[in-house]
Design a protein around this motif. Structure first.
Motif, PDB file in Angstrom:
ATOM      1  N   LEU A 178      76.825 -10.988  39.516  1.00 15.80           N
ATOM      2  CA  LEU A 178      78.069 -11.035  38.750  1.00 15.80           C
ATOM      3  C   LEU A 178      77.890 -11.880  37.493  1.00 15.80           C
ATOM      4  N   THR A 179      77.147 -12.970  37.604  1.00 13.46           N
ATOM      5  CA  THR A 179      76.858 -13.813  36.441  1.00 13.46           C
ATOM      6  C   THR A 179      76.084 -13.037  35.388  1.00 13.46           C
ATOM      7  N   ASP A 180      75.012 -12.368  35.819  1.00 12.37           N
ATOM      8  CA  ASP A 180      74.162 -11.626  34.870  1.00 12.37           C
ATOM      9  C   ASP A 180      74.945 -10.516  34.173  1.00 12.37           C
ATOM     10  N   LEU A 181      75.770  -9.794  34.930  1.00 12.86           N
ATOM     11  CA  LEU A 181      76.543  -8.699  34.335  1.00 12.86           C
ATOM     12  C   LEU A 181      77.581  -9.235  33.351  1.00 12.86           C
ATOM     13  N   LEU A 183      77.917 -19.561  34.595  1.00 14.02           N
ATOM     14  CA  LEU A 183      78.303 -19.076  33.272  1.00 14.02           C
ATOM     15  C   LEU A 183      78.577 -20.235  32.322  1.00 14.02           C
ATOM     16  N   ALA A 184      79.138 -21.329  32.855  1.00  9.52           N
ATOM     17  CA  ALA A 184      79.426 -22.494  32.014  1.00  9.52           C
ATOM     18  C   ALA A 184      78.150 -23.065  31.412  1.00  9.52           C
ATOM     19  N   VAL A 226      85.851 -15.093  34.516  1.00 12.37           N
ATOM     20  CA  VAL A 226      85.566 -14.681  35.895  1.00 12.37           C
ATOM     21  C   VAL A 226      86.575 -15.370  36.809  1.00 12.37           C
ATOM     22  N   ALA A 227      87.064 -14.635  37.798  1.00  9.18           N
ATOM     23  CA  ALA A 227      88.065 -15.200  38.710  1.00  9.18           C
ATOM     24  C   ALA A 227      87.927 -14.553  40.079  1.00  9.18           C
ATOM     25  N   ALA A 228      88.699 -15.076  41.040  1.00  9.82           N
ATOM     26  CA  ALA A 228      88.772 -14.489  42.384  1.00  9.82           C
ATOM     27  C   ALA A 228      90.127 -13.825  42.561  1.00  9.82           C
ATOM     28  N   TYR A 229      90.160 -12.794  43.421  1.00 11.12           N
ATOM     29  CA  TYR A 229      91.419 -12.095  43.745  1.00 11.12           C
ATOM     30  C   TYR A 229      91.384 -11.786  45.230  1.00 11.12           C
ATOM     31  N   ARG A 230      92.403 -12.228  45.954  1.00  9.34           N
ATOM     32  CA  ARG A 230      92.416 -12.005  47.398  1.00  9.34           C
ATOM     33  C   ARG A 230      93.840 -12.076  47.925  1.00  9.34           C
ATOM     34  N   GLY A 256      84.808 -10.368  34.832  1.00  8.70           N
ATOM     35  CA  GLY A 256      84.284 -10.269  36.194  1.00  8.70           C
ATOM     36  C   GLY A 256      85.296 -10.761  37.202  1.00  8.70           C
ATOM     37  N   LEU A 257      85.322 -10.097  38.338  1.00 10.42           N
ATOM     38  CA  LEU A 257      86.270 -10.470  39.378  1.00 10.42           C
ATOM     39  C   LEU A 257      85.579 -10.380  40.730  1.00 10.42           C
TER      40      LEU A 257
END
Length: 726
Positions: free
Chosen positions: A245-248, A276-277, A287-291, A313-314
């Protein structure tokens, strides 16, 4: 029931609409991004438009059911855009647990296209049907989206909710047509008929255009670390997914990583943000989380950011899997096999929805099934998707819905055929339990509390546990009561919105888990122990001198401890004991026994018998999702060198839901193929004495001890040699 061949790319939409306009219920079971929404929206919007001039001002109505709130909100956006040129003729509105109280009356009185979920239909709409009378009286269409998700216990509950809906519609002189949309699945019309209780036409041919999909199978490398019993340890799927996810994201590729657990989604987003930072601090915010478990305003903000492209990115649980239109998505990472081929293709299909080429990556966990699939890709790419398994006649499912139906309208003998053959047998039991009472020609609900509250249709049961920050009293979210012992026990690590908390106290009486923010360098995994007794054997067949059986069992389970593991490597740091009460479950199971003669033939002596049975049990649980529409966590198992009920060495695999979910029954009927794949998965693993890729289980209450890899292979080989011909 298969539809005739279709050549035009969008002919399946026209055929489905034709069935619907003729008053026939229909299921459209085609690939992701094949235009299923238009297949049902065409007749629905047409009917709403035709009825917009009705004298009562309400006209024709339609009901849309989605398994998630995110999908219902997404569909409302789509309908609003389509209907914008038509003025106020079409009035879509979401009605769910997030709908403000002040808006609900407007929805009941004026909306003609109500978008909700089965939970709200069960708890909110049907029990209050007099307030919905004008809506139900005019109900023309019921749309059931993503209906392949209605499987197991959840699907069985939804089937009964739909029967209650049909019964009330008949009371208000309406007979709605059901329009179902599903990802590609085996025998979709049969599954739709079990779900709705109605004859259903099938449209499954799909010639819609789509871009190329490159599908990669990714196995994390072995590390230099060693786990339990010295087994080699692979790099975790979580760490690999975070890296991908970081690379993309760095390359500007819009991506979603689907993760199997809430904690996993949070962890992947945290790791990706940190990495990423180091490259560019501004990227970390994209980039974040979703749940599930987030507060409504948090979910809506994330959905808007994803649609706008603000997020690149998620890391998401399946709360975002189902049909949400994320146009422009380039890649999907699937962290661990999602349990069924249907879900795999559903998740992979989120990318490339605008017709462009796309990338999908399945990152294998250190697990028997995942390892088997990356080494046997034909099991994914050359096999049809699974049949949807559900059992509406499960008495644990049916009984509370009979009570709910009686509370909505007194239940007559004529109603019983709607609810299936088991309904008549249950009524005397419900009367004996003083839940229902027969008066003249009908059964009545006798209690003051709401009958709809007897059951949670997600099969979870119990009051949700609130997760509260101890210092501030702030509500962070909720967790299902059934998962509380393993997810928010004292000492558990809880992740929320990228922040890490430690559970200080779990109060089961008050349904609250108190947490405080912390930064431990580890995650936690609960461990449990299980005992099982046979209540009734429904059917059995000989396997040589042993037996293969299916029937009812009682399972006693207790969470006894938790492990602390390093975040990236998964290395075990220690184990802590817990003191939690046991739980009892009456469910369905498949089990097999072996005799002394079979043990002799397999060269399995008493010293290794327990380890051989235990290893076979673990691997068979891991492999069952390939044959039944279940997840490893939906089922459990027990192995005993001498079980008191069979007086023989016995291996059990059981459904993890009251009354069963159909998974063990499917295992019984596919036992030869299922155990053949289990044996192959163990035998082909490169490890010496057993590892998480073959026979070790992440949820074993005995610390994966004893296990005997070679003994399990020999035992299964002997058992399969005696298996009855298919």
């Amino acid at each position: 029931m298969q539809s005739a061949g279709i050549e035009h790319p969008w002919a399946h939409q026209a055929l489905a609409a034709e069935h619907a306009l003729d008053g026939e219920s229909v299921i459209v079971a085609t690939g992701t991004a094949s235009g299923k929404s238009l297949a049902y929206l065409t007749p629905v919007l047409s009917a709403l438009l035709d009825g917009s001039e009705a004298p009562n001002g309400r006209g024709t109505t339609a009901l849309y059911l989605a398994p998630t709130k995110a999908l219902a909100a997404d569909q409302r956006r789509a309908v609003r855009e389509l209907a914008a040129p038509l003025g106020n003729a079409i009035r879509p509105a979401v009605y769910d647990g997030d709908t403000p109280v002040e808006e609900r009356e407007w929805v009941r009185q004026y909306a003609n296209y109500v978008l909700t979920n089965p939970d709200m239909l069960h708890r909110g709409i049907l029990p209050s049907h007099p307030r919905w009378s004008s809506f139900l009286r005019a109900l023309r269409y019921v749309v059931i989206d993503e209906c392949h998700t209605y499987r197991g216990v959840f699907g069985s509950h939804v089937a009964q909710v739909l029967r209650r809906l049909r019964r009330l519609c008949a009371r208000y002189d309406s007979d709605p047509v059901f329009l179902l949309a599903s990802a590609t699945s085996a025998e979709p019309a049969i599954a739709a008929e079990r779900l709705t209780g109605l004859p259903v036409k099938e449209v499954a041919d799909d010639a819609s255009p789509r871009g190329d999909l490159v599908f990669a199978l990714w196995e994390p490398p072995l590390t230099e670390l060693h786990g339990e019993k010295g087994a080699p340890v692979r790099r975790t799927a979580t760490a690999e997914t975070a890296d991908l996810l970081t690379d993309l994201t760095v390359q500007g590729v819009r991506s979603v990583a689907f993760v199997r657990s809430r904690r996993g989604a949070e962890l992947i987003s945290v790791i990706a943000q940190e990495r990423l930072a180091e490259v560019d601090r501004s990227l970390a915010r994209r980039v974040a989380a979703y749940r599930g478990g987030y507060l409504p305003e948090e979910r809506r903000a994330l959905e808007r950011a994803l649609h706008s492209g603000e997020l690149l990115g998620l890391a998401a649980t399946t709360a975002l899997e189902l049909g949400v239109d994320v146009s422009g998505l380039d890649a999907v990472i699937i962290s661990g096999y999602p349990g069924t081929r249907a879900s795999l293709w559903q998740q992979a299909g989120r990318a490339g929805r605008s017709g462009q080429g796309a990338l999908a990556i399945l990152v294998a966990r250190d697990d028997p099934l995942d390892t088997y699939l990356v080494h046997h890709p034909e099991a994914l790419f050359q096999q049809p998707v699974e049949s949807t398994v559900l059992d509406p006649d499960n008495p644990y499912v049916l009984a509370p819905h009979l009570c709910a139906a009686a509370a909505e309208l007194p239940l007559t003998d004529d109603d019983l055929k709607l609810f299936g053959p088991a309904a008549e047998e249950l009524l005397p039991q419900l009367e004996a339990a003083k839940l229902l009472r027969r008066r003249t020609k009908a059964w009545h609900w006798t209690r003051r509390e709401r009958a709809a509250d007897l059951t949670d249709i997600r099969g979870e049961g119990g009051k949700p546990i609130q997760i509260v920050e101890e210092g501030t009293g702030r509500l962070l979210g909720t967790v299902d009561e059934s998962a509380a012992h393993s997810a928010v026990h004292e000492g558990a690590v809880h992740l929320h919105q990228g922040r890490t908390y430690l559970v200080r106290r779990l109060d089961l009486e008050d349904s609250v888990a108190l947490v405080e923010e912390a930064g431990p360098p580890y995650s936690t995994t609960a461990r449990d122990t299980t005992a099982i007794s046979i209540l009734e054997t429904d059917t059995e067949i000989p396997w040589g001198s042993g037996r293969l059986c299916y029937g009812s069992v009682e399972v006693t389970n207790q969470v006894v401890s938790f492990l602390r593991r390093k975040l990236i490597t998964g290395e075990v740091l220690g184990e802590t004991k817990l003191d939690l009460p046991p739980r009892t479950l009456r469910t369905r199971a498949v089990w097999w026994t072996v005799t002394e003669d079979q043990l002799d033939a397999a060269r399995v002596n008493p010293e290794i018998l327990g380890g051989a049975l235990h290893a076979a049990e673990h691997a068979s649980i891991g492999m069952l999702p390939l044959f039944a529409t279940c997840d490893r966590w939906d089922i459990g198992g027990v192995s005993v060198p001498l079980h008191p009920d069979t007086l023989l060495p016995t291996v059990f695999v059981y459904d993890g839901h009251p009354g069963g979910a159909g998974f063990a029954e499917r295992a019984f009927h596919t036992a030869r193929e299922w155990l053949t794949a289990t044996r192959q998965a163990i035998a082909s693993c490169e490890c010496e004495a057993g590892c998480p890729s073959c026979i070790q289980s992440p949820k074993c209450g005995n610390g994966n001890d004893p296990l005997h890899k070679r003994g399990a292979v020999r035992l299964l080989s002997t058992l399969l040699k005696d298996a009855p011909a298919p």
